[in-house]
Design a protein around this motif. Structure first.
Motif, PDB file in Angstrom:
ATOM      1  N   ALA A 136     -12.341   7.141  -0.195  1.00 58.58           N
ATOM      2  CA  ALA A 136     -11.757   8.385  -0.691  1.00 58.58           C
ATOM      3  C   ALA A 136     -10.299   8.179  -1.079  1.00 58.58           C
ATOM      4  CB  ALA A 136     -11.874   9.474   0.378  1.00 58.58           C
ATOM      5  N   GLY A 137      -9.573   7.380  -0.295  1.00 58.70           N
ATOM      6  CA  GLY A 137      -8.176   7.105  -0.613  1.00 58.70           C
ATOM      7  C   GLY A 137      -8.015   6.379  -1.937  1.00 58.70           C
ATOM      8  N   TYR A 138      -8.871   5.388  -2.187  1.00 57.67           N
ATOM      9  CA  TYR A 138      -8.760   4.638  -3.443  1.00 57.67           C
ATOM     10  C   TYR A 138      -9.148   5.494  -4.641  1.00 57.67           C
ATOM     11  CZ  TYR A 138      -7.497   0.282  -1.226  1.00 57.67           C
ATOM     12  OH  TYR A 138      -6.802  -0.684  -0.539  1.00 57.67           O
ATOM     13  N   VAL A 139     -10.149   6.331  -4.485  1.00 54.84           N
ATOM     14  CA  VAL A 139     -10.512   7.223  -5.586  1.00 54.84           C
ATOM     15  C   VAL A 139      -9.345   8.146  -5.924  1.00 54.84           C
ATOM     16  CG1 VAL A 139     -12.031   9.123  -6.259  1.00 54.84           C
ATOM     17  CG2 VAL A 139     -12.988   7.120  -5.137  1.00 54.84           C
ATOM     18  N   ARG A 140      -8.559   8.504  -4.907  1.00 48.49           N
ATOM     19  CA  ARG A 140      -7.441   9.431  -5.117  1.00 48.49           C
ATOM     20  C   ARG A 140      -6.136   8.728  -5.483  1.00 48.49           C
ATOM     21  NH1 ARG A 140     -10.197  13.887  -6.206  1.00 48.49           N
ATOM     22  NH2 ARG A 140     -11.594  14.499  -4.511  1.00 48.49           N
ATOM     23  N   GLY A 141      -6.147   7.398  -5.592  1.00 45.20           N
ATOM     24  CA  GLY A 141      -4.946   6.751  -6.112  1.00 45.20           C
ATOM     25  C   GLY A 141      -4.375   5.602  -5.314  1.00 45.20           C
ATOM     26  N   TRP A 142      -4.970   5.225  -4.171  1.00 43.84           N
ATOM     27  CA  TRP A 142      -4.468   4.049  -3.470  1.00 43.84           C
ATOM     28  C   TRP A 142      -4.593   2.819  -4.366  1.00 43.84           C
ATOM     29  CZ3 TRP A 142      -6.874   4.138   2.168  1.00 43.84           C
ATOM     30  CH2 TRP A 142      -6.428   5.285   2.830  1.00 43.84           C
ATOM     31  N   LEU A 143      -3.777   1.824  -4.077  1.00 43.57           N
ATOM     32  CA  LEU A 143      -3.789   0.571  -4.834  1.00 43.57           C
ATOM     33  C   LEU A 143      -4.195  -0.580  -3.918  1.00 43.57           C
ATOM     34  CD1 LEU A 143      -0.453   1.037  -6.833  1.00 43.57           C
ATOM     35  CD2 LEU A 143      -2.795   1.404  -7.653  1.00 43.57           C
ATOM     36  N   PRO A 144      -4.707  -1.681  -4.480  1.00 44.67           N
ATOM     37  CA  PRO A 144      -5.110  -2.819  -3.639  1.00 44.67           C
ATOM     38  C   PRO A 144      -3.938  -3.326  -2.809  1.00 44.67           C
ATOM     39  CG  PRO A 144      -5.889  -3.100  -5.901  1.00 44.67           C
ATOM     40  CD  PRO A 144      -4.968  -1.921  -5.910  1.00 44.67           C
ATOM     41  N   VAL A 179     -24.027   2.750   5.126  1.00 44.70           N
ATOM     42  CA  VAL A 179     -23.647   2.179   3.840  1.00 44.70           C
ATOM     43  C   VAL A 179     -22.252   1.575   3.981  1.00 44.70           C
ATOM     44  CG1 VAL A 179     -22.796   4.432   3.076  1.00 44.70           C
ATOM     45  CG2 VAL A 179     -23.249   2.672   1.386  1.00 44.70           C
ATOM     46  N   ALA A 180     -22.052   0.435   3.344  1.00 42.72           N
ATOM     47  CA  ALA A 180     -20.731  -0.189   3.295  1.00 42.72           C
ATOM     48  C   ALA A 180     -20.151   0.023   1.905  1.00 42.72           C
ATOM     49  CB  ALA A 180     -20.834  -1.681   3.600  1.00 42.72           C
ATOM     50  N   TYR A 181     -18.831   0.121   1.834  1.00 41.25           N
ATOM     51  CA  TYR A 181     -18.152   0.308   0.560  1.00 41.25           C
ATOM     52  C   TYR A 181     -17.176  -0.846   0.332  1.00 41.25           C
ATOM     53  CZ  TYR A 181     -19.821   5.095   1.296  1.00 41.25           C
ATOM     54  OH  TYR A 181     -20.601   6.194   1.538  1.00 41.25           O
ATOM     55  N   ALA A 182     -16.820  -1.058  -0.924  1.00 45.43           N
ATOM     56  CA  ALA A 182     -15.862  -2.120  -1.238  1.00 45.43           C
ATOM     57  C   ALA A 182     -15.145  -1.807  -2.538  1.00 45.43           C
ATOM     58  CB  ALA A 182     -16.567  -3.472  -1.343  1.00 45.43           C
ATOM     59  N   LEU A 183     -13.927  -2.320  -2.637  1.00 47.86           N
ATOM     60  CA  LEU A 183     -13.169  -2.335  -3.886  1.00 47.86           C
ATOM     61  C   LEU A 183     -13.213  -3.760  -4.415  1.00 47.86           C
ATOM     62  CD1 LEU A 183     -11.028  -1.145  -5.926  1.00 47.86           C
ATOM     63  CD2 LEU A 183      -9.287  -1.971  -4.318  1.00 47.86           C
ATOM     64  N   ILE A 250     -17.683   0.047  -4.999  1.00 44.54           N
ATOM     65  CA  ILE A 250     -19.070  -0.384  -4.849  1.00 44.54           C
ATOM     66  C   ILE A 250     -19.620   0.098  -3.519  1.00 44.54           C
ATOM     67  CG2 ILE A 250     -20.550  -2.450  -4.739  1.00 44.54           C
ATOM     68  CD1 ILE A 250     -18.205  -3.895  -6.191  1.00 44.54           C
ATOM     69  N   ALA A 251     -20.922   0.295  -3.471  1.00 43.38           N
ATOM     70  CA  ALA A 251     -21.615   0.600  -2.221  1.00 43.38           C
ATOM     71  C   ALA A 251     -22.677  -0.453  -1.957  1.00 43.38           C
ATOM     72  CB  ALA A 251     -22.258   1.982  -2.282  1.00 43.38           C
TER      73      ALA A 251
END
Length: 412
Positions: A136-144, A179-183, A250-251
């Motif tokens: 959720a944080g990355y969708v809202r604008g977090w960066l790697p 489910v696992a998620y990844a950037l 990704i999921a």
């Protein structure tokens, strides 16, 4: 037999030799790993039948576990260099793994040489495993930022249980997710990454469990794991990195398939939903995110860094669009000129003796992130751990010294 439901191996004839047998297989991540299938029960394989397939047993294996590949297609791009170890008359991979789990062995020549073989180059696909909250944080604008891995080294970890070894959030076992998620993104420059070893990062190994999230940092450059030998990386200075074009969220559900949820649209500064109705339930556990929302803008989310490029005599905001290169960030396609020079811009400062990154500024206060966390700096600044190795705090702007904006230039 349905072509959509049957393994690709049954259609293409790909087979791999593994652990004394030869099995039909499906390639993962351009040959970094394989999903191998069997009609009969085999030790280490799991029961995972697919509709229309006569091969109900399967296992995910890394390419380093495979002794031969038959029927593979020619790779479309240069593969990443695998982890390698010097030939030794007495010691093999089991010994190397043993060394990788011992902080006292961090300087062992065999371990150092093996760790040095895993390198990041421009265009290397990098991965950071996420919780639902982090997604959720990355969708809202977090960066790697923070700890991450080369996709090549972790491509065989395809299920929620397998990826827990890569989690950095401290929520393992508490989020109850199936489910696992990844950037996943492409590295813009090798200089954006560092290996958490040596004197500069010794403080990470000394942090008490009460002061950290995720597993301990061993200082060997490898993930703490009883069964995996995975080289780990950090973003240099624990800095945020500009989000490249076409990064993916990704999921990985329990079935072991990869589902691309969103791709990053650099010009629009937002995430475009890619997942269809079949898998949209994978977003149900993500807080504050509607599975039906097709486009999620990052909007005015504060950014601590940006890519800047020069075209002609003018400086522009730039974007990494790899493997193609770097270009001007522009809404109109005609204005997306390739840049002649490019750099990552960030802001450094020092507070209470600790070297920091400045993430943002609000009403005279600065949000800081420790560049080299250690117990003394954590105590002196009151920094809180938000992710494995990532420590942040607020500081009065008037107390901060050595405040300066720096450009980390990329070789073109």
């Amino acid at each position: 037999m349905s072509e959509l439901s049957s393994p690709a191996s049954e259609r293409t004839g790909l087979r791999v030799a593994f652990d004394g047998g030869v099995y039909p297989a499906e390639e993962i991540a351009r040959g970094a790993a394989y999903e191998v299938f069997s009609a009969d029960e085999v030790t280490g394989f799991e029961w995972a039948p697919r509709p229309g397939s006569a091969l109900p047993w399967r296992r995910f294996v890394h390419v380093t576990e495979v002794t031969a590949v038959h029927g593979a297609s020619q790779p479309a791009e240069e593969p990443d260099t695998p982890l390698m170890m010097p030939a030794h008359r007495e010691h093999g991979w089991a010994h190397l793994h043993q060394l990788s789990q011992q902080p006292s062995a961090a300087g062992d020549p065999l371990l150092v040489a093996a760790r040095a073989s895993a390198v990041v180059r421009r265009g290397t696909r990098m991965v950071k495993v996420l919780s639902a909250r982090q997604l959720a944080g990355y969708v809202r604008g977090w960066l790697p930022h923070g700890f991450c891995y080369r996709e090549h080294d972790v491509a065989h970890l395809r299920t929620p249980s397998a990826t827990t070894v890569l989690r950095t959030d401290g929520e393992v076992g508490r989020d109850g997710s199936d489910v696992a998620y990844a950037l996943r993104w492409r590295a813009a420059d090798p200089g954006d990454y560092d290996v958490p070893v040596g004197e500069a990062h010794r403080g990470l190994t000394a942090l008490a469990s009460r002061d950290r999230l995720g597993p301990p940092v061993l200082g060997t450059g490898f993930v703490p794991s009883n069964g995996q030998l995975i080289p780990e990386f950090i973003t240099r200075d624990f800095a945020d990195l500009p989000m490249p074009a076409n990064a993916s969220l990704i999921a990985y559900p329990a079935q072991g398939v990869e589902v691309v949820l969103y791709t990053y649209q650099a010009e629009q500064r937002g995430w475009l939903r890619m997942v269809g109705p079949q898998w949209r339930h994978l977003l149900a556990a993500v807080p504050g995110l509607s599975p039906d929302q097709e486009y999620v803008p990052t909007g005015d989310a504060p950014r601590s860094t940006q890519l800047v490029g020069v075209h002609g005599d003018t400086e522009y905001e730039a974007v990494a669009d790899l493997p193609g290169g770097f270009r001007v960030l522009a809404m109109t396609r005609a204005a997306r000129y390739p840049v002649d020079a490019v750099a990552r811009r960030l802001r450094f400062a020092r507070w209470r003796g600790a070297p920091c990154l400045v993430l943002r500024e609000e009403a005279g206060w600065l949000r800081l992130r420790l560049r080299f966390p250690d117990p003394d700096a954590v105590v002196a600044t009151g920094a809180q751990c938000h992710d494995r190795g990532v420590y942040e705090t607020w500081a009065p702007g008037a107390e901060v010294t050595d405040d300066q904006v720096m450009d980390a230039r990329y070789a073109m």
